[in-house]
Write a protein that holds these residues in place. Sequence first.
Motif, PDB file in Angstrom:
ATOM      1  N   UNK A  88       0.830  -1.205   0.000  1.00  0.00           N
ATOM      2  CA  UNK A  88       0.000   0.000   0.000  1.00  0.00           C
ATOM      3  C   UNK A  88       0.867   1.259   0.000  1.00  0.00           C
ATOM      4  N   UNK A  89       2.009   1.214   0.679  1.00  0.00           N
ATOM      5  CA  UNK A  89       2.931   2.354   0.644  1.00  0.00           C
ATOM      6  C   UNK A  89       3.424   2.602  -0.772  1.00  0.00           C
ATOM      7  N   UNK A  90       3.695   1.529  -1.492  1.00  0.00           N
ATOM      8  CA  UNK A  90       4.100   1.668  -2.892  1.00  0.00           C
ATOM      9  C   UNK A  90       3.005   2.321  -3.709  1.00  0.00           C
ATOM     10  N   UNK A  91       1.759   1.936  -3.474  1.00  0.00           N
ATOM     11  CA  UNK A  91       0.641   2.504  -4.227  1.00  0.00           C
ATOM     12  C   UNK A  91       0.484   4.005  -3.969  1.00  0.00           C
ATOM     13  N   UNK A  92       0.491   4.387  -2.709  1.00  0.00           N
ATOM     14  CA  UNK A  92       0.201   5.790  -2.387  1.00  0.00           C
ATOM     15  C   UNK A  92       1.385   6.700  -2.666  1.00  0.00           C
ATOM     16  N   UNK A  93       2.615   6.128  -2.723  1.00  0.00           N
ATOM     17  CA  UNK A  93       3.778   6.951  -3.026  1.00  0.00           C
ATOM     18  C   UNK A  93       4.081   7.013  -4.519  1.00  0.00           C
ATOM     19  N   UNK A  94       3.290   6.331  -5.338  1.00  0.00           N
ATOM     20  CA  UNK A  94       3.538   6.304  -6.778  1.00  0.00           C
ATOM     21  C   UNK A  94       2.882   7.459  -7.520  1.00  0.00           C
ATOM     22  N   UNK A  95       2.234   8.366  -6.814  1.00  0.00           N
ATOM     23  CA  UNK A  95       1.600   9.521  -7.440  1.00  0.00           C
ATOM     24  C   UNK A  95       2.659  10.577  -7.739  1.00  0.00           C
ATOM     25  N   UNK A 119       0.029  17.884  -1.762  1.00  0.00           N
ATOM     26  CA  UNK A 119      -1.085  17.409  -2.587  1.00  0.00           C
ATOM     27  C   UNK A 119      -2.002  16.551  -1.735  1.00  0.00           C
ATOM     28  N   UNK A 120      -3.261  16.561  -2.090  1.00  0.00           N
ATOM     29  CA  UNK A 120      -4.284  15.808  -1.369  1.00  0.00           C
ATOM     30  C   UNK A 120      -5.079  15.009  -2.380  1.00  0.00           C
ATOM     31  N   UNK A 121      -5.213  13.718  -2.134  1.00  0.00           N
ATOM     32  CA  UNK A 121      -5.913  12.855  -3.087  1.00  0.00           C
ATOM     33  C   UNK A 121      -6.545  11.694  -2.325  1.00  0.00           C
ATOM     34  N   UNK A 132      -8.163   5.491   0.981  1.00  0.00           N
ATOM     35  CA  UNK A 132      -7.303   6.335   1.801  1.00  0.00           C
ATOM     36  C   UNK A 132      -7.353   7.780   1.342  1.00  0.00           C
ATOM     37  N   UNK A 133      -7.381   8.678   2.326  1.00  0.00           N
ATOM     38  CA  UNK A 133      -7.082  10.083   2.074  1.00  0.00           C
ATOM     39  C   UNK A 133      -5.569  10.189   2.203  1.00  0.00           C
TER      40      UNK A 133
END
Length: 201
Positions: A88-95, A119-121, A132-133
């Motif tokens: 999940x860390x990989x997913x949210x840090x890939x933006x 940024x907020x997503x 996740x926010x």
Amino acid sequence: MIGSPDVVAFTKEDDFGQADPDPWAIPEEFSVPLSPISDSNPWAKTSYAKFTKDFILISEFSEQVGPQPLLTIPEDPKVCGTFDLNYFSLRIMSVDYQASFVGHPPGSGYPRLSFVEDSRVVLGDSKEGAFAYVHHLTLYDLEARGFVRPFCMAYVSADERKIMLQFQELSLRFSQASECLKAGNRRAFAKELQRKLRDLE
């Protein structure tokens, strides 16, 4: 060479030549039984979550190992259950939230200096049954590439509707936490930079 008697033998109405009454019918071994009506909705977003309750995940980008989780709030491992924090860390840090050159005309150079805004997503992951926010921010670090290290704080929940309804409140609280982190980081970075300059002199 196959003679006519051999051909006729395979075209007779015997065990080899019986036709399936319905050529489009699915074999019984591949059929899926219907779910009972009393069952809960199998597509419910909370039915396959791998954690017991909402939590906050803080992750960083490391040059050695890539995105990695730093800590969760609360820190009780029972809260996360079998939830894969690394994935999940990989997913949210890939933006790519640092793409400040987006919108510039083709062929134009990158801006020489740009201050990256937070940024907020809202992100969803069907594999983990999580929403996740996510609040991205950048902290200064002399040991990091370009002297900046990306971080993110994420409020993780199995209920997407809760996150959307509380988006403004989450944005406000996470922005306050981000400003506290960045204020302390700037002071620590300035002190470390002055120390390094004295060592060079």
